[in-house]
Design an enzyme around this catalytic site. Structure first.
Site, PDB file in Angstrom:
ATOM      1  CB  SER A   1      -0.962  -0.036   1.184  1.00  0.00           C
ATOM      2  OG  SER A   1      -1.882   1.015   1.143  1.00  0.00           O
TER       3      SER A   1
ATOM      4  CG  ASP B   1      -2.638   4.109  -1.497  1.00  0.00           C
ATOM      5  OD1 ASP B   1      -3.366   3.984  -2.502  1.00  0.00           O
ATOM      6  OD2 ASP B   1      -2.705   3.340  -0.521  1.00  0.00           O
TER       7      ASP B   1
ATOM      8  CG  ASP C   1      -6.150   0.750  -0.924  1.00  0.00           C
ATOM      9  OD1 ASP C   1      -5.310   1.666  -0.805  1.00  0.00           O
ATOM     10  OD2 ASP C   1      -6.184  -0.249  -0.174  1.00  0.00           O
TER      11      ASP C   1
ATOM     12  CG  ASP D   1      -2.841  -0.441  -2.469  1.00  0.00           C
ATOM     13  OD1 ASP D   1      -2.882   0.738  -2.064  1.00  0.00           O
ATOM     14  OD2 ASP D   1      -3.484  -1.369  -1.945  1.00  0.00           O
TER      15      ASP D   1
END
Length: 445
Positions: A99, A238, A242, A240
């Site tokens: 993440s 960010d 999400d 990833d």
């Protein structure tokens, strides 16, 4: 759980459990647990950090050894993997990502067949198998691996389809910061195809620069670019994809609370939404007040988009999120999705014919401050009675116009101390004194 945390399994690359041998065993255990129910197809995606190659290969080998077919997606946002798990009729999706963490970290998390987080009972079954010896299925039952070449195109179309037919961003200048992460080849195309003039940052991943002074956790470059280019807004994701934060035309930041409120208010006005909204313990009290003024109930879940999602589904509601920028629009996407969430805000802005600053100013926030107290080892906050006495004294002094949240981070060795009230000076005084008491209590353990 022994291995799974609040957001899958995560750690420093090369240190247990983020090692190739553990990933191999994890792939096998996951495949074995899923195959027990007759499912034999899993999709695997990753973000752009360099260790993703290693873990992708190890997980692939383990899944194949368990007799499971693998569909490789390559670098894709986490919500895209959730979406493709569902549309490709896979039994599960695996995301290789840490993440918003730096490239030295990585992690593995799972989605179920419906694109939501894997149920606890399946994670427990995987954990049990991790302690068993790895046994390869007979050669004629080995799985196969296939790469899905049109994964990005499928997800781009899905993102655009979350908006009303005919929605256009023509005439808008938008700065996108993709954090050198998984949205780098997706978000710019989505906004460009909707007609926006796109200025890009963080779209040159080299495996080492993901989240490095960019993206939703480091928005200064985005703020500077919005001002320099005279843009209508800036949007940062960010690593990833999400979570999302936004910047208005003046360079002021809209965090997850601002974004969630803008979406919910638009749904009330355009679709008559009458359900509730779920925030977290960290959501600003101003968000709760604003949502209740819309005539909607507001509830708080534990920190973590998983807990928000569970509460939304239990209540039958559609909207929730975290201040950090994890936003859930369950009427549009089955999981938190940075690109989809930002699209809803921009569409609301166009419909109201207002600048983004007008949406930001529609919610009045209470001053909120948070300090992190580092930990040398895990501690039990419940045992620190002197700390909780101080918490109770602070809250009593606020007389209903403030609150305190004290919690251990689920992903880092920290105790998070958060205070908010309608008085900025009292908020600062309270958070500093409480953090000092926590430090002293931790030092005595």
């Amino acid at each position: 759980m022994k291995y799974f945390g609040t957001d899958g399994i995560r750690g420093r690359v090369g240190q247990w459990p983020m090692t190739p041998d553990f990933a191999l065993k994890l792939g096998w255990a996951a495949g074995k647990a899923l195959a027990a129910d007759g499912f034999r197809k899993v999709v695997v995606g990753k973000d752009t950090r360099i260790s993703g190659y290693m873990f992708e290969s190890a997980l692939e080998a383990g899944l194949i050894a368990a007799g499971v077919d693998v569909r490789l997606l390559g670098p894709m946002p986490t919500p895209a993997i959730a979406y493709l798990t569902r549309t490709l009729r896979a039994s599960a999706g695996i995301v290789i990502s840490a993440s918003h963490n730096p490239f030295e970290d990585n992690g593995v998390k799972f989605f179920g067949a419906e694109g939501s987080k894997l149920p606890d009972e399946v994670e427990l079954a995987i954990e049990a198998l991790l302690d068993e010896p790895l046994e390869v299925v007979p050669p004629d039952r080995l799985g196969k691996a296939t790469r899905i070449d049109d994964a990005a195109g499928r997800y781009i179309e899905f993102c655009k389809a979350t908006l009303a037919l005919g929605t256009s961003f023509a005439g808008l200048r938008v700065v996108l910061d993709c954090a050198h992460g998984a949205t780098y080849h997706i978000a710019p195309k989505v906004f460009a195809e909707l007609g926006a003039e796109v200025v890009t940052l963080g779209v040159a991943p080299d495996g080492l620069n993901i989240n490095a002074d960019c993206g939703s956790t480091h928005p200064q470059a985005l703020i500077d670019a919005v001002r320099m280019h005279g843009a209508d807004m800036g949007i940062a994701y960010d690593g990833d994809g999400d979570r999302v934060v936004m910047v208005d035309e003046s360079g002021a930041i809209l965090d997850g609370d601002d974004i969630l409120y803008a979406i919910v208010r638009d749904r009330v006005e355009t679709e008559g939404y009458a359900g509730g909204v779920v925030g977290t313990l960290m959501s600003n009290l101003g968000l709760e007040v604003a949502v209740r003024e819309l005539g909607l109930p507001f509830e708080r879940a534990k920190v973590g988009d998983r807990h928000v999602s569970e509460m939304l589904r239990a209540q039958g509601w559609a909207y929730g999120g975290e201040s950090s920028g994890h936003i859930l629009c369950l009427d549009r996407s089955g999981t938190g999705d940075g690109i989809v969430s930002s699209l809803q805000v921009v569409a609301a802005m166009r419909r109201r014919n207002e600048p983004l600053s007008a949406l930001r100013n529609s919610i009045i926030k209470f001053p909120q401050l948070m300090l992190n107290v580092p930990l040398a080892r895990k501690v039990e906050l419940s045992s620190m009675e002197d700390v909780w006495q101080h918490v109770r004294a602070i809250e009593a002094g606020f007389a209903g116009r403030g609150r305190v949240v004290l919690r251990a981070s689920g992903t880092e060795p920290l105790v998070r101390v958060m205070v908010e009230s309608d008085d900025a000076s009292r908020t600062l005084e309270a958070v500093e004194s409480l953090a000092q008491i926590v430090r002293a209590a931790v030092g005595r353990l």
